[in-house]
Design an enzyme around this catalytic site. Structure first.
Site, mmCIF file in Angstrom:
data_model
loop_
_atom_site.group_PDB
_atom_site.id
_atom_site.type_symbol
_atom_site.label_atom_id
_atom_site.label_comp_id
_atom_site.label_asym_id
_atom_site.label_seq_id
_atom_site.Cartn_x
_atom_site.Cartn_y
_atom_site.Cartn_z
ATOM 1 N N ASP A 2 -4.225 16.631 -33.147
ATOM 2 C CA ASP A 2 -4.017 16.018 -34.632
ATOM 3 C C ASP A 2 -5.243 15.277 -34.939
ATOM 4 O O ASP A 2 -5.447 14.075 -34.192
ATOM 5 C CB ASP A 2 -2.744 14.846 -34.309
ATOM 6 C CG ASP A 2 -2.569 14.016 -35.448
ATOM 7 O OD1 ASP A 2 -3.389 14.217 -36.504
ATOM 8 O OD2 ASP A 2 -1.991 13.088 -35.351
ATOM 9 N N LYS A 57 -8.111 1.135 -41.045
ATOM 10 C CA LYS A 57 -7.254 1.568 -39.934
ATOM 11 C C LYS A 57 -8.269 1.521 -38.556
ATOM 12 O O LYS A 57 -7.938 1.233 -37.711
ATOM 13 C CB LYS A 57 -6.611 2.754 -39.920
ATOM 14 C CG LYS A 57 -5.674 3.193 -38.911
ATOM 15 C CD LYS A 57 -4.848 4.511 -39.390
ATOM 16 C CE LYS A 57 -4.125 5.024 -38.145
ATOM 17 N NZ LYS A 57 -3.520 6.421 -38.344
ATOM 18 N N ASP A 90 3.449 7.241 -43.075
ATOM 19 C CA ASP A 90 2.367 7.499 -42.264
ATOM 20 C C ASP A 90 1.199 6.571 -42.567
ATOM 21 O O ASP A 90 0.604 6.989 -43.443
ATOM 22 C CB ASP A 90 1.919 9.205 -42.432
ATOM 23 C CG ASP A 90 0.608 9.654 -41.803
ATOM 24 O OD1 ASP A 90 0.046 8.919 -41.264
ATOM 25 O OD2 ASP A 90 0.254 10.697 -42.095
ATOM 26 N N GLU A 143 2.177 9.576 -33.869
ATOM 27 C CA GLU A 143 1.791 10.758 -34.732
ATOM 28 C C GLU A 143 2.049 12.226 -34.244
ATOM 29 O O GLU A 143 2.782 12.940 -35.043
ATOM 30 C CB GLU A 143 0.305 10.745 -35.511
ATOM 31 C CG GLU A 143 0.289 9.345 -36.419
ATOM 32 C CD GLU A 143 -1.115 8.901 -36.604
ATOM 33 O OE1 GLU A 143 -2.040 9.478 -36.245
ATOM 34 O OE2 GLU A 143 -1.369 7.751 -37.270
#
Lengths: 185, 664
Positions: free
Chosen positions: B211, B87, B25, B189
């Site tokens: 999420d 990211k 992840d 994800e």
């Protein structure tokens, strides 16, 4: 069976307008289960490539057969008739065109007045009408085998589905605007 | 599981020892590595027993990098060389980042360097791209997995936000390549979370996965049924996450304490305290924020839960709007959703929990650790993909988050593949020329929902040249979009009038070009050129061995599909490759792999065909016969490697009026 076989053959379904949606969904899963790239993660390149092509094909077939309008258009295309190319076919159908203009005017007004209630009411009314049209279309295809009539009917439905999408967009727009206002307040 | 039996009893591949696979992840704030050990998915801790790997990279003047907690300690002391939340820069240009900064009212302590495509950061170790920085995190994750498992990883599954666009996905794949990882799949994800949750709870029905991570927000609506995870719709915001909540508190601190402009060290210091306060508020009514600044000033404030909820209200509202849109796309009402799975550390915030409960009219599910569930799902999927079957099988059907299309006359977007289309997907559309004698067509590939190209993300531009002279509207240019199971796009265009063919295939290069990657591999971490070559050889050998194993497994299963001479040819090609693997000539290995791939092409086709036949065998024989008796004519579709969808082409008049591409 190869990659260019038609969607009904791929799903082992008779090329009809009325179809068993549950069977379609079950076949879809069976097919994806045997061709999906996740089943070939450790295979050689040739197989991985084929798997991707097949999985894409199966997805496209499912999407086409699942939606009644796409299915009707596909059936006509298989029979060598393209409802999109048949421009002018509706020109004589003045009643329908008049009605469409009225619908459109109502949508425009509701949107301008920001009336979600009016849009929802229109949407419901249109849904009933479209439902009736699809039933008529099923009769043209499967009972009467009247493809010429099916082309006209399909073209009408193309108009109506477009209108339905416009109503949905207008509703979504108003809902978002409302939420944004509430959040800002 | 009865529905999905893959191989007949007694026909399964020869038993082999379990191959090593892991799920990673790669998060905005923290990353995690997990693996399946004796049937159980487990998150792998570091030597100090900590499960998280903070996604922080610090570069040192000697060119080396520190990753994780070690780097995190330097956030305030060395902000310019200590990169957090990289990211957020993946697949993004300087302008995107500047816009984000303006939007969030923040100032990042980095020195950005404009570069074609993706922004780069200047550090004391040189100019680094977000791909390189992410690769450092992945290398640390890889090292952790290999230390635990005691061997080299055969491959990994890396998770990405469902709402990541093509450029961001491509950048993630590039980072993995740079870290020397074989990626089985990029997995969304929320889908990973659904696997972990669904398999654990034997869940059936419609589920939503909410999420909210450190820097991204995803909402996915899935249909779970025995053995199938089908994503119906996905939505979100790839620039909305816990970081934004931090930023709101940060701004509140600046205002309340009436602080003068801050040094980047002080700003980082406050930010660290702000994060602690945010986490504290998940369990308490108020949180103290005390910071001693380098200027001698002291900040001493108390943030209460209600104020926190108020200053972040419109962030939460933004997520709810995305929820509504995803439900609309899935044609579902909130009450049709059976459960809402909460994922990402940011969902611990009480105001988020309350808002989600309100939107769905039910309490969200919190029985899995929101920090770990994505990594666990990735590990479970990696274990399946590496071939370590545990007897149970499942099928995962995912979608693309944003529509893919191209630019037509007047700067308008023509959508080719709509959002929420199931992947893999391939679709083609025909276009024509705008001018008499037009010899080239410029094709601009974009992603997004807006009507104007300028409002969508530009993915790639290329030119189709060599169109034979014709009058305007006579050329038939078929543009095919293909999205693979990772959600990555490739596009090709072909001119199809009688006897003439011009063709080009592109992969969006918003990330990095293959040459750039090769150069980085060469330069990376003080590795000599020789080292890079050795590594390339090793990669080829591993790949070749994989191909041989796959081919041999296929032969064991389906040798009867082949004639004796076909078997002989394949076996010769295997033997040759086997010999070459032992040597050190990479080029020869690659060529021999191509030969083997060529010899097995037909075999692969027959196997696939058999699989499809088997999938449908024994089902409704009567209908099958009926279908065959009244078989319809074949659609007139051009044959092509991509098996284009065969969407009806716009009629000639329509095409010339509204669909031609601009000329160059």
């Amino acid at each position: 069976m190869d990659l260019t076989c038609d969607f009904f053959t791929l799903f082992r379904l008779a090329p009809r307008f009325r179809l068993d949606v549950a069977a379609l969904a079950a076949r879809y899963l069976e097919l994806q289960n045997s061709v999906h790239p996740d089943r070939f993660a450790q295979a050689g390149q040739a197989e991985r490539r084929l798997s991707m092509q097949w999985a894409a094909r199966v997805n496209e077939a499912y999407r086409t057969l699942k939606e009644p309008l796409a299915r009707a258009q596909y059936l006509l295309r298989l029979a060598g008739r393209d409802p999109e190319a048949a421009s002018g076919a509706l020109a004589e159908d003045t009643d329908f065109l008049m009605q469409q203009m009225e619908w459109r005017e109502e949508v425009r007004q509701a949107r301008q007045e920001r009336s979600m209630a009016a849009l929802r009411e229109l949407r419901q009314r249109l849904a009933r009408e479209v439902q009736a049209q699809y039933e008529a279309l099923a009769a043209r295809f499967d009972d009467e085998h009247d493809l010429a009539a099916a082309v006209g009917q399909t073209r009408r439905l193309m108009f109506q589905e477009k209108l339905r999408a416009e109503i949905d967009d207008a509703l979504a727009f108003l809902e978002d605007a409302e939420d944004a206002e509430n959040a800002g307040a | 599981m009865t529905l999905f039996q893959i191989s007949e009893p007694g026909e399964s591949a020869a038993p082999h020892e379990a191959r090593l696979a892991a799920g990673i992840d790669l998060g905005t704030t923290n990353s995690l590595v997990a693996t399946v050990k004796s049937g159980m998915a487990t998150v792998l801790n570091d030597e100090q027993g900590r499960p998280l790997l903070p996604s922080i990279v610090r570069y040192l003047p000697d060119g080396t990098a520190q990753v994780g907690y070690e780097a995190g300690d330097w956030q305030a002391k060395d902000p310019r060389n200590t990169i957090v939340s990289v990211k957020r820069f993946m697949g993004r240009g300087v302008r995107d980042i500047a816009y984000g900064e303006a939007l969030h009212g923040e100032m990042l302590p980095y020195e950005f360097v404009d570069a074609p495509g993706m922004a780069r950061l200047r550090t004391c170790a040189g100019v680094k791209s977000p791909v390189e920085i992410s690769a450092e995190i992945l290398k640390a994750a890889r090292a952790r997995a290999e230390a635990h498992l005691g061997g080299e990883l055969a491959g990994v599954v890396i998770t990405v936000p469902a709402y990541f666009d093509d450029a961001q996905r491509q950048a993630t794949r590039d980072a993995a390549r740079l870290a020397g990882l074989n990626v089985f799949r990029l997995l969304n994800e929320p889908t990973a979370a659904a696997i972990a949750y669904g398999l654990d709870n034997a869940a059936e029905g419609i589920y939503a996965v909410y999420d909210l991570g450190g820097g991204t927000f995803d909402i996915s609506i899935l249909k779970l049924s025995r053995g199938v995870f089908e994503v119906l719709a996905t939505g979100g915001d790839s620039a909305l996450g816990g970081d934004d909540f931090d930023q709101r508190i940060f701004c509140w601190v600046l205002e309340e304490a009436r602080l003068p402009p801050l040094s980047s060290e002080d700003a980082r210091l406050i930010m660290v305290r702000v994060r602690e306060a945010k986490e504290f508020l998940s369990r308490h009514d108020k949180a103290p924020i005390t910071v001693k600044l380098s200027s001698g000033l002291t900040v001493d404030l108390t943030l209460d839960a209600r104020t926190f909820a108020t200053i972040t209200e419109n962030l939460v509202a933004r997520t709810l709007r995305a929820v509504k849109k995803a439900l609309r796309d899935a044609k579902l009402l909130p009450e049709e959703v059976k459960g809402v799975v909460m994922v990402g550390g940011s969902t611990r915030m009480p105001q988020v929990q309350r808002a989600v409960a309100g939107a769905f009219g039910r309490q969200p599910l919190n029985n899995l650790d929101p920090d770990k569930v994505v990594a666990l799902g990735a590990a479970i999927q990696a274990n399946l993909l590496v071939g370590n079957r545990t007897g149970e099988d499942w099928l995962l059907l995912d979608v693309i988050p944003l529509s893919l299309g191209l630019e037509t006359m007047g700067g308008l977007t023509e959508k080719i593949i709509p959002r929420n289309a199931a992947i893999p997907a391939a679709r083609a559309q025909e276009f024509t020329t705008f001018r008499d004698g037009q010899a080239a067509m410029s094709i601009h590939v974009v992603q997004g929902e807006r009507e104007m190209v300028a409002d969508c993300r530009s993915l790639a531009r290329f030119e189709l040249k060599g169109i034979p002279p014709m009058v305007a509207g006579a050329a038939r240019i078929r543009v095919t979009f293909q999205v693979d199971a990772d959600g990555l796009l490739s596009v090709r265009a072909r001119e199809e009038t009688a006897g003439v063919e011009a063709e080009v295939t592109v992969k969006p290069s918003y990330g990095l070009s293959d040459d750039e990657i090769a150069a980085m591999l060469k330069d990376s971490a003080a590795h000599a050129r020789e080292d890079a070559q050795r590594r390339a050889l090793k990669e080829a050998q591993v790949e070749a061995q994989r191909l041989i194993e796959a081919t041999e497994a296929a032969l064991r299963e389906d040798v009867r599909l082949l004639a004796a001479e076909e078997i002989a040819r394949i076996e010769t090609a295997i033997a040759r490759l086997q010999t070459l693997i032992l040597g050190d000539n990479r080029r020869e290995i690659t060529l021999a792999m191509d030969d083997l791939a060529y010899e097995t092409q037909e075999f692969a086709r027959r196997r696939m065909d058999q699989g499809i036949q088997r999938a449908l065998a024994g089902k409704r024989v009567e209908e099958l016969a009926r279908g065959a008796a009244s078989a319809p004519p074949m659609p007139a579709e051009p044959s092509g490697a991509f098996a284009p969808s065969g969407l009806p082409a716009p009629s000639a008049s329509e095409a010339s009026a509204s669909r031609p591409e601009k000329t160059t």
